[in-house]
Each structure stands twice: as structure tokens, then as C-alpha cells.
Design a protein around this motif. Structure first.
Motif, PDB file in Angstrom:
ATOM      1  N   ASN A 164       0.858  -1.182   0.000  1.00 23.61           N
ATOM      2  CA  ASN A 164       0.000   0.000   0.000  1.00 23.61           C
ATOM      3  C   ASN A 164       0.895   1.233   0.000  1.00 23.61           C
ATOM      4  OD1 ASN A 164      -2.143   1.750   0.145  1.00 23.61           O
ATOM      5  ND2 ASN A 164      -3.042   0.863   1.993  1.00 23.61           N
ATOM      6  N   LEU A 165       1.479   1.477  -1.180  1.00 23.78           N
ATOM      7  CA  LEU A 165       2.481   2.531  -1.309  1.00 23.78           C
ATOM      8  C   LEU A 165       1.900   3.929  -1.145  1.00 23.78           C
ATOM      9  CD1 LEU A 165       4.417   1.032  -4.357  1.00 23.78           C
ATOM     10  CD2 LEU A 165       5.029   0.895  -1.933  1.00 23.78           C
ATOM     11  N   ASP A 166       0.599   4.087  -1.378  1.00 21.91           N
ATOM     12  CA  ASP A 166      -0.002   5.423  -1.268  1.00 21.91           C
ATOM     13  C   ASP A 166      -1.014   5.502  -0.125  1.00 21.91           C
ATOM     14  OD1 ASP A 166      -1.861   3.747  -2.346  1.00 21.91           O
ATOM     15  OD2 ASP A 166      -2.469   5.056  -3.996  1.00 21.91           O
ATOM     16  N   ASN A 167      -0.928   4.546   0.805  1.00 19.62           N
ATOM     17  CA  ASN A 167      -1.826   4.524   1.973  1.00 19.62           C
ATOM     18  C   ASN A 167      -3.299   4.584   1.579  1.00 19.62           C
ATOM     19  OD1 ASN A 167       0.252   4.451   3.965  1.00 19.62           O
ATOM     20  ND2 ASN A 167       0.617   6.637   3.618  1.00 19.62           N
ATOM     21  N   ASP A 168      -3.658   3.835   0.561  1.00 20.93           N
ATOM     22  CA  ASP A 168      -5.047   3.773   0.117  1.00 20.93           C
ATOM     23  C   ASP A 168      -5.900   3.127   1.207  1.00 20.93           C
ATOM     24  OD1 ASP A 168      -7.507   2.854  -1.282  1.00 20.93           O
ATOM     25  OD2 ASP A 168      -6.453   3.564  -3.077  1.00 20.93           O
ATOM     26  N   PRO A 169      -7.020   3.723   1.576  1.00 17.22           N
ATOM     27  CA  PRO A 169      -7.871   3.160   2.651  1.00 17.22           C
ATOM     28  C   PRO A 169      -8.441   1.785   2.305  1.00 17.22           C
ATOM     29  CG  PRO A 169      -8.985   4.977   1.530  1.00 17.22           C
ATOM     30  CD  PRO A 169      -7.560   4.989   1.063  1.00 17.22           C
ATOM     31  N   TRP A 214      -2.466  -3.431  -2.378  1.00 15.04           N
ATOM     32  CA  TRP A 214      -2.801  -3.638  -3.785  1.00 15.04           C
ATOM     33  C   TRP A 214      -1.541  -3.987  -4.551  1.00 15.04           C
ATOM     34  CZ3 TRP A 214       0.025  -0.100  -6.542  1.00 15.04           C
ATOM     35  CH2 TRP A 214       0.380   1.085  -5.879  1.00 15.04           C
ATOM     36  N   SER A 215      -1.742  -4.566  -5.714  1.00 14.18           N
ATOM     37  CA  SER A 215      -0.620  -4.831  -6.619  1.00 14.18           C
ATOM     38  C   SER A 215      -0.877  -4.064  -7.903  1.00 14.18           C
ATOM     39  CB  SER A 215      -0.485  -6.333  -6.900  1.00 14.18           C
ATOM     40  OG  SER A 215      -1.594  -6.801  -7.654  1.00 14.18           O
ATOM     41  N   SER A 216       0.210  -3.745  -8.636  1.00 12.74           N
ATOM     42  CA  SER A 216       0.046  -2.973  -9.875  1.00 12.74           C
ATOM     43  C   SER A 216       0.120  -3.899 -11.071  1.00 12.74           C
ATOM     44  CB  SER A 216       1.123  -1.890  -9.960  1.00 12.74           C
ATOM     45  OG  SER A 216       2.409  -2.471  -9.914  1.00 12.74           O
ATOM     46  N   GLY A 217      -0.795  -3.692 -12.010  1.00  5.53           N
ATOM     47  CA  GLY A 217      -0.842  -4.512 -13.212  1.00  5.53           C
ATOM     48  C   GLY A 217      -0.704  -3.677 -14.466  1.00  5.53           C
ATOM     49  N   ASP A 218      -0.302  -4.332 -15.558  1.00  5.66           N
ATOM     50  CA  ASP A 218      -0.119  -3.657 -16.841  1.00  5.66           C
ATOM     51  C   ASP A 218      -1.442  -3.065 -17.307  1.00  5.66           C
ATOM     52  OD1 ASP A 218       0.705  -2.752 -19.276  1.00  5.66           O
ATOM     53  OD2 ASP A 218       1.594  -4.660 -19.928  1.00  5.66           O
ATOM     54  N   LEU A 219      -1.401  -1.794 -17.709  1.00 11.12           N
ATOM     55  CA  LEU A 219      -2.622  -1.130 -18.169  1.00 11.12           C
ATOM     56  C   LEU A 219      -2.856  -1.365 -19.655  1.00 11.12           C
ATOM     57  CD1 LEU A 219      -4.844   0.734 -16.970  1.00 11.12           C
ATOM     58  CD2 LEU A 219      -3.539   2.682 -17.824  1.00 11.12           C
ATOM     59  N   SER A 220      -1.853  -1.928 -20.364  1.00 16.69           N
ATOM     60  CA  SER A 220      -1.986  -2.147 -21.804  1.00 16.69           C
ATOM     61  C   SER A 220      -2.321  -3.598 -22.104  1.00 16.69           C
ATOM     62  CB  SER A 220      -0.690  -1.755 -22.521  1.00 16.69           C
ATOM     63  OG  SER A 220       0.335  -2.682 -22.207  1.00 16.69           O
TER      64      SER A 220
END
Length: 639
Positions: free
Chosen positions: A276-281, A285-291
Motif C-alpha cells: 500500500n504505497l499510497d496509503n489507500d484506505p 494492492w498490486s500494480s498490473g499492466d494497463l496495456s
């Protein structure tokens, strides 16, 4: 007042009744071996009723056949006059436990359990003999003599000349094993719940045959998986061809439409990517490819990061969401541009919004579920030895994907790894699984370490393992509770440990198979026209205790063996109460009729008395009239 059957159910009569309900026109009559007229089925008519074409003779069809198959099926449907006798001295927490250890031939035990556990078992795991020529110890009566066998498989031509076969010994070798497994699986299937499953360990030697008989017994549509377990980590250097480092575990469901598999927990390694790199309430989360490689209109738009950098899809790709969808995701803080707010856009995937676990796979790696070596070490840790025990981690894995509560049955229990695994997993997750272990009291080899240590049978090893493993698990849980008390654990953690300790069941009731408690006159009264005065006194065997009789009555009435039993002294009689008022029984020869009213006022669902308790018909009529007045819904039975 009805008489108890005191034998396992007659499946032939049950099946005949089911067929008669659907196809009444195929019911006919025939004479049995004693010349009595009995109901029978006209199989030619039944065949025609199930066919859309004219049935004239035997047609070729796809199926697995072997000598002894029909006899095995007949045996599976025929009742037996056997029972189980309690053995308190070998049990642990007999009065409070819900676990069972049943000692005896597993086919007989399965038959005995048919009514009490019909459609009640959630999961079956068995590790049967692999039929390698060394481990087949079951000596069933279905075996036919050599001459009959050779005639049945065609070892002679029409003129009586012998035909060449590669090896008749091997052919019969497979047939005996198939018959042994077939009849046991037929009975075991009826014990499974509609959402139940069975796991069967096997090696390459018989997996092809086992798959075929399981397809027949459970239905090939209910085949779920042929799981591959890596049982060894290193190659066998003495292997003549390929080192066999795996076993199979066949998985079938009772009904694939009713069963829902449990998801496996994500490993710490798999959870690492969720941050939670941005302290999302909304949490990690994990980051996935947007393309993606999708070809669609309005998917190649420019994206400007908060830092002002413009991004286009990578060469040969497009953005996965449309522009409108992207704007919605951006507004909902589901697009991540890196810590610097100027990196390639990624799609945020929240842990709490995805499937809460992992779908089980068919490959079982030893690093996850253990190997044969781990199984041996596990037993040595509690000072026991056994040839090739399965690791409890393997069984726990199968338990995790199949059930959190319910009855677990293992009728080839060996060293009782399944019982060990059930207790371990219950201690960890607070599950409410109950085990039933069944093991033949097969003698251990006199040269083995187990025999020298005092374990004369495999069942002796299994029972001792459960005792030692149970104590070890209990001690570990208490140590964890003590550790929690020494630290500032949250209240819910302390309550969780307290709940686990309160609910942990490390006991087991031991029952052993034996002949019926009833004399032959009970089953065939017409065969005993002239009887001595002693024979008329009681139709139960003299060496049987009231608890022996109670156990057989419980089974005959279709009740479970792990129900709570209370013994009370009322007036001059010992009275047994099973699950409060589900069953009340008195087996004393002299019945104090003053207790009848007290029992009737409790309004039991069923009461059972010995036939010898009544001096004459007047006593029976008196008892029935009292119950009719005080508890008219009570079912009265005698033995």
C-alpha cells in the motif's frame, strides 16, 4: 413392539424395491436355494426397458470386466451378521470424543456403518495396497478356485486343449485386487454426502484399472483430477529405466455439481507483491499492466501523469480500458504513476477485491506437501516407526481443499496419518473435522523395529500414534497460549487460542469387529424347533456386555457411534441414554417395571429392551400400554 434386525442392511432388497418403483413390469418370482418363492427381476425385460432398439442377445460394449466382478458386486449388496464392540481400555476420552478408531477388516466395517453413516461422510482418503506383489493382505471370499478361474478366462479351447497365456498368475493377480477394491468402493460411495469427495493414493501399477472402476462406481462425470504427488526428491540410482518419483491421487466427487472446493491460502511469497504505497484506505494492492493486445477503437489515447509526462501504449499494444473507463478508474484512484508520479501508468488491483485464495492445482510438490522422507521423520519425532507413512502435510493439503468440518473417513488407515493431520489442522484453524480410522489388525513383521518395540499389529501402531500426536498437539497449543499470555496480544488472539483449546478433540473411541451379539436363534428362529430351557432364557451371547449390545443397537437404528452416552442407575436397573432422549435402552434380564413410567415421562424417541426382560406376553402388553399413555410417539424395540 418391533424386533431389531441386528445385521447390516440388505442392499439387494433395497435395490429391487427401487427398480420395482420405476419398472413394476419387470418384477417376477423365482425360487431361492431353499425352494421358497421370492421376488426377482426379469433382466431381459429390464434390458429392453432401457433400450431404444430390440435387445436379442449379448452385445459388445465398453466396460471393464474381470473374473469375480459379479461375485464382488453381490458381496457388496449382501448383509452380514457382524458388529462392533467397544474397547474402553484402548480408547482416549471415550465419553467425550467424537473420533473413532475401528479395528477389523475394512469391508466388514464399511458394511456395518452403512446405515449409521449413509450420506454423512464429507471426505474419504485411502491409501490402499498398491498391488505390487508384496502388500496385498486382504483374503476375501470372492476368490474362485484355479480350475473355475481358468475356464472363465478361456485358458482352454473348445476341445479342451490348453491355450497359451503370457502369465495366468498375473491375470488373476489383477482380478483379485480389482474385486477387493470394487466392493469396498461401492459401499464407501453410499457413505459420502452429496457434496463429499474421495481421494485415493495409488502408483503406476494399478492407476489405469483404478481409474476405470472409479468411473463405474462414482460416474466418470464425477472425476475431478488425477493429482500427481512428488513423493521423492532424489532419483533412484538403482532404477532400471526411469526413476519413479511420484504417486497418483485420484479425486472423485459424489456429485460434481454439488461440491465446492475450498481455496488455498496465499503464501507469504505470493502476498509480497501486495503493498500500500499510497496509503489507500482500501488496503494492500498490486500494480498490473494497463496495456493489452486488444484491437478496438478509442484505446490508443494519450495519458498525462500528475507530473506532466505524456504516455502512449507500448508499440503494438493498446490501453486495456476505453478512454471513458480510464477516466473513471483515475477518478477512483485506481491508476498508479509510481512514487515520482511520472512513471508508466499501472492499474491498481486490491487484495480485498480479488478471489480470497488460490485454486488448487493437480501438481503436489514435496516442498509444499512433504515427501516420504518427511513422513518417516514425523513418526520418528514421536518415537514410532512404520514403512512409508504418508506425510501429514499431504493429508492436511487435501483436507484444506475439501472441508472445514464434517466426518473424515480413512479405511486403509495404516499408521493413522489422516487422524494426525485432522487433529493438527483443527488445532491450527479451529476446524470441526471428526475422523473415523479403519485398520485391519495385520501383524507386523517379527524382524521389524515396530515388532521389537512391542507393536504386534499395524493397528497397535496407529492407535499409539494418535495418542502421542494428540498429546504433542495439545502441549504445543498450551505453550502457544502461555506465550500469548506473556505478551500483549490482542483480546481476539487470546480468545481464539482459548476457543481452539476448548474445542480440540484429541481422543478416540476404539471399537473392534466381532460376530453378532445375537445367537443364531435370533436370526433363524424356525431352525430351532426343539430348544433347551437355557436357550429360552436369552437370545444374546453370554460373553457380551450391555455396552456391546448398546453398540449394535445404535448401529441397527442408524445412529452414529460418536454420540454422547450416559449410564444411569434407576431403581434396580442400569439404563443407557444416547444423545439425551434419542435412544434409551435397558438390557437387564430382570426389569423393574417401576422404571418404565420414569423412562416414558422423558418421552424418548426410541426405547429398547431385551426380550428376556419380559416374563410373559402380559408384561409386554403392560409396557406398551404405559408408553401409549405417557409417550405415544416413542418407538419401542426389542432384541
Amino acid at each position: 413392539m418391533e424386533k431389531l434386525k441386528m445385521q447390516s442392511p440388505d442392499k439387494i432388497d433395497e435395490n429391487l424395491a427401487k427398480i420395482a418403483k420405476v419398472f413394476p413390469h419387470v418384477i417376477t418370482e423365482s425360487k431361492d436355494q431353499e425352494g421358497n418363492i421370492t421376488k426377482a427381476i426379469d433382466f431381459d425385460l429390464l434390458k429392453q426397458s432401457l433400450s431404444s432398439v430390440l435387445v436379442e442377445d449379448e452385445a459388445e460394449r465398453y466396460r471393464l470386466d474381470w473374473p469375480g466382478k459379479k461375485a464382488s458386486l453381490l458381496k457388496a449388496n449382501t448383509p452380514i451378521n457382524k458388529t462392533l464392540r467397544p474397547c474402553r481400555e484402548e480408547s482416549v476420552n471415550f465419553d467425550t470424543t467424537e473420533n473413532l478408531y475401528l479395528e477389523g477388516d475394512n469391508f466388514q466395517v464399511l458394511k456395518i456403518l452403512q446405515e449409521s453413516y449413509l450420506n454423512k461422510v464429507k471426505m474419504i482418503y485411502i491409501d490402499p495396497p498398491y498391488n505390487t506383489g508384496k502388500d496385498f493382505v486382504y483374503t476375501d471370499k470372492f476368490k474362485i478356485d484355479k480350475d473355475e478361474y481358468e475356464e472363465e478366462i478361456g485358458l482352454y479351447d473348445e476341445e479342451g486343449g490348453r491355450l497359451f497365456k503370457n502369465t495366468d498368475t498375473n491375470g488373476r493377480f489383477h482380478s483379485d485386487w480389482l474385486s477387493m477394491m470394487y466392493q469396498r468402493l461401492i459401499v464407501a460411495r453410499d457413505l459420502l454426502k452429496d457434496d463429499g469427495v474421495i481421494f485415493i493414493s495409488i502408483d503406476d501399477n494399478e492407476v489405469h484399472n483404478l481409474r476405470k472402476i472409479c468411473d463405474e462406481v462414482f460416474g466418470e462425470e464425477n472425476f475431478v483430477s488425477n493429482m500427481i504427488w512428488q513423493k521423492k526428491n532424489s532419483p533412484q540410482n538403482d532404477a532400471k529405466t526411469i526413476s519413479s518419483n511420484h504417486d497418483h491421487i485420484l479425486l472423485y466427487s459424489k456429485s460434481v455439481n454439488n461440491y465446492k472446493f475450498e481455496l488455498l491460502e496465499r503464501t507469504p511469497e505470493q502476498l509480497k507483491k501486495f503493498k500500500n504505497l499510497d496509503n489507500d484506505p482500501r488496503g494492500p494492492w498490486s500494480s498490473g499492466d494497463l496495456s493489452s493486445k486488444t484491437k478496438a477503437k478509442n484505446h490508443s489515447y494519450p495519458i498525462t501523469s500528475p507530473g506532466g509526462k505524456v504516455f502512449y501504449p507500448p508499440k503494438g499494444r493498446q490501453w486495456a480500458p476505453s478512454y471513458e473507463t480510464f477516466l473513471t478508474l483515475l477518478k477512483d484512484n485506481r491508476i498508479y504513476f509510481g512514487i515520482d508520479n511520472n512513471s508508466q501508468p499501472k492499474h491498481k488491483q486490491f487484495l480485498n477485491e480479488i478471489q480470497q485464495g488460490i485454486v488448487p492445482t493437480s501438481i503436489l510438490l514435496s516442498e509444499i506437501v512433504g515427501s516420504n522422507t518427511n513422513g518417516i521423520k514425523e513418526l520418528r519425532a514421536i518415537n514410532l516407526v512404520f514403512d512409508s507413512p504418508k506425510p501429514s502435510r499431504l493429508i492436511k493439503h487435501l483436507l484444506k481443499i475439501s472441508c472445514k468440518k464434517g466426518i473424515i473417513l480413512d479405511f486403509f488407515s495404516g499408521s493413522a496419518t489422516t487422524a494426525h493431520a485432522v487433529m493438527q489442522l483443527n488445532a491450527k484453524d479451529g476446524g470441526k473435522r471428526k475422523f473415523i480410522m479403519v485398520q485391519l489388525p495385520e501383524k507386523t513383521d517379527e524382524s521389524s523395529e515396530a515388532y521389537k518395540a512391542g507393536y504386534k499389529t499395524i493397528s497397535d501402531i496407529g492407535k499409539e500414534r494418535i495418542r502421542r500426536a494428540g498429546k504433542q498437539i495439545l502441549d504445543e497449543l498450551k505453550a502457544e497460549q502461555t506465550k500469548a499470555g506473556d505478551k500483549l496480544f490482542e483480546d481476539d488472539k487470546a480468545q481464539e487460542l482459548e476457543s481452539k483449546l476448548a474445542n480440540l478433540d484429541i481422543g478416540f473411541r476404539v471399537y473392534k469387529t466381532d460376530s453378532s451379539n445375537m445367537k443364531d436363534v435370533y436370526y433363524h428362529p424356525n431352525d430351532y424347533e426343539q430348544m433347551t430351557v437355557e436357550d429360552l432364557v436369552s437370545n444374546t451371547k453370554e460373553d457380551r456386555s450391555p455396552e456391546d449390545l448398546l453398540t449394535q443397537v445404535i448401529l441397527d437404528l442408524g445412529l452414529e457411534l460418536n454420540l454422547p452416552i450416559e449410564k444411569r442407575r434407576i431403581k434396580k436397573n442400569d439404563v443407557y441414554f444416547v444423545l439425551h432422549n434419542s435412544l434409551v435402552a435397558c438390557f437387564d434380564d430382570e426389569l423393574d417395571f417401576d422404571i418404565v413410567d420414569e423412562i416414558a415421562k422423558i418421552k424418548p424417541l426410541r426405547v429398547v429392551f431385551k426380550d428376556a426382560s419380559f416374563r410373559d406376553d402380559k408384561d409386554r402388553i403392560n409396557l406398551e400400554s404405559r408408553f401409549k399413555r405417557l409417550s405415544p410417539d416413542t418407538l419401542i424395540k426389542v432384541l
